[in-house]
Design an enzyme around this catalytic site. Sequence first.
Site, PDB file in Angstrom:
ATOM      1  N   HIS A 151       0.712  -1.664   0.030  1.00 51.32           N
ATOM      2  CA  HIS A 151       0.025   0.021   0.098  1.00 51.32           C
ATOM      3  C   HIS A 151       0.912   1.637  -0.127  1.00 51.32           C
ATOM      4  CE1 HIS A 151      -4.101  -2.297   0.733  1.00 51.32           C
ATOM      5  NE2 HIS A 151      -2.987  -2.465   1.596  1.00 51.32           N
ATOM      6  N   ASN A 204     -10.240  -3.010   2.380  1.00 52.71           N
ATOM      7  CA  ASN A 204     -10.268  -3.242   1.162  1.00 52.71           C
ATOM      8  C   ASN A 204     -11.266  -2.339  -0.280  1.00 52.71           C
ATOM      9  OD1 ASN A 204      -7.341  -2.991   1.122  1.00 52.71           O
ATOM     10  ND2 ASN A 204      -7.594  -5.215   0.565  1.00 52.71           N
TER      11      ASN A 204
END
Length: 495
Positions: A55, A133
Site C-alpha cells: 500500500h 479494502n
Amino acid sequence: MSDKPVLTTRQGHPVFNNQQQRTVGTRGPATLENYQFLEKISHFDRERIPERVVHARGFVAHGEFEAYGTIGDEPASKYTRAKLFQEKGKKTPVTIRYSTVIGGRDSSEAARDPRGFAVKFRTEDGNWDMVGNNLQVFFIRDAIKFPDVIHSLKPDPVTFRQEPNRIFDFMSNTPESMHMLTWLFSPYGIPANYRTMRGSGVNTYRFVNAQGEGVLVKFHWLTQQGEHNLTQEEANAIQAGDLGHASKDLYEAIERGDFPKWELNVQIMSDDEHPELDFDPLDDTKIWPREQFPYLPVGMMTLNRNITDHHNENEQAAFGTGVLVDGIDFSDDKMLIGRTFSYSDTQRYRVGPNYLQLPVNAPRPDVVVSTNQGGGQMSYGVDNRGDNPHINYEPSSIAGLREADESYREYRPFVSGQIMRAPIERQNNYKQAGETFRSFTDFERDDLIGNLVTNLQQCEKHIQEKMVWHFSQCDEDYGRRVADGLGLDYTTVRA
Ligand code: HEM
C-alpha cells in the site's frame, strides 16, 4: 520589499543568500563551515522514509462521520457501546487513506490491484482505525501466508518485473484465493477512482454492548457517488498519461466543494461458530450472504478537507487493525490477529517509535493521552502523568495515573482447546467463487475470462492447467472458458 515571510534555517536564522554556497573567491573551493548549505543538503538527503511494504501509493483526505444513532431499526446500543455510534447526528472527525497495494509509491493508480480503504475515526475514547479494502474478500485466510502472497504479487526479486507466472504459481497452490481472484480479474479489479469505489473491513470483528454481550460484525462502506470500474483498455489509456488520476480526482473534487460520501453499513451474526453455515464466519475469503445477513446502516462519512502536506499527513500516517475503541473488539479471525501485530511493528520501523506523537496519528486534542511511556528517538512531547511529573510508574501511593472504571472492562469470551497448527474445517474454497462468477453480467464474465487468459498466457503450461482445474471446481463454464481461451483441452485438464 515583498511581503513574503523571510526564509530562515531550521534554527530560525534569517537566510541572506539562498543561491550560492560560501566559497573562496567566485570559483571555489567551498568551505566546511557552510552551515546553511550543509543543513539544507543533509536534510534533503533524509527527506524520504521507507515506503510502506504494501500500500505504498495512497492518498489522504479528512472529513467527518455522522452517526444515525441506530443500527438498522435498533438503537446502536443494542449491539455496541462504542460512543461514536450512540446518538443520531453525532459527528466524529475522520482521516482516510485510499491506496493501491502492490506498486511503489510513485506507481500507477490504474493498476489491477485491490484498493486500500483505511479510515481513522478520532473518537472521544481515542482513535479507531478500520483498515479495509475495496473488495470484500482476501487471497488467504491465515496471516502466516501474507509475506508469501505479497512476494508472489510483487516484482520478481531478480528481474524486478511483476510476473504472472510467479503470481499464478502461488495462487494455483492456494485454492482459497479463487474467490479473490474472481473479483480481482473482473472489472471490480480496477476501480475507476477512489470516490466511486466501495470499501469493506474484510475481517470479522466483534461489537460489545454495555451488558458485556458480543456479536460478530463485518463493516462495509457504500459509495454515494455510484460505483464505477475500468476495463483493462480504459486503465491502460489512463495510465499512459497519468499515474495518479485517482488522487487527482479526489483532491479536485474536495477543492471544488463536491464532497464525497460513503454510508457505513454493518452485517451482524451471533457470536458462535454457526455450524449451520457452509463457511466459517471467521474466514475472510468468504462473503456473508446479504440475504441472510442484511446490510444495516449506521452512519454517513463525508470527506471535506484536503491535506496540506503529503509527507506529514500521508507518508507518516499509520493505520492498524489493533486500533479499536471500547465497544469494538477483535474476533479470532486468524488474519485479523496476525495483521494486528504487523501494522504497529512496521510503523515503529518505518516512521519511528514515537509515531503516535505525530498529529496525523495522535488522538484528537480533547483526548488526553496519559501514559508512563517516554523517551525514544524523536520524542516530541511528554504524555500526561497527572499532577506529579516524577511518578512515571503505576501503581503509586504518591500520585500518577489510575486504571479506567469497570465500564471499560474488556469482552471476555471463553476459549479452550488444544494448541495446534491446522486449517479451519469449513474451507469450501470454490463455492462462493462460483456464485460470484454466476452473479456477474455477461460483460463482467467476458471481461474476467479475457483478463485471466491474457495473464495466464504468460504462464507455464502446468500452471495454466492447475488454474483451469481450480476454476472448473468453482463453475464448469468458468473452467471451460479459461481453457478455451488458453487453447487447452478442457476435458483432459478437468479430469
Ligand atoms: C495477515 C495479513 C496482512 C498483513 C500481515 C498486512 C500487513 C500490512 C502492512 C505491514 C502494511 C503497511 C502498513 C504501514 O506501513 O503503515 C499494510 C497496509 C495496509 N493493509 Fe494490510 N496486511 C494484511 C492483510 C490486509 C487485508 C486483509 C486488508 C484489507 C482488509 C489490508 C489492508 C491494508 C491497508 C488498507 C493498508 C494501507 C494502510 C494505509 O493506508 O496506511 N491488509 N498491511
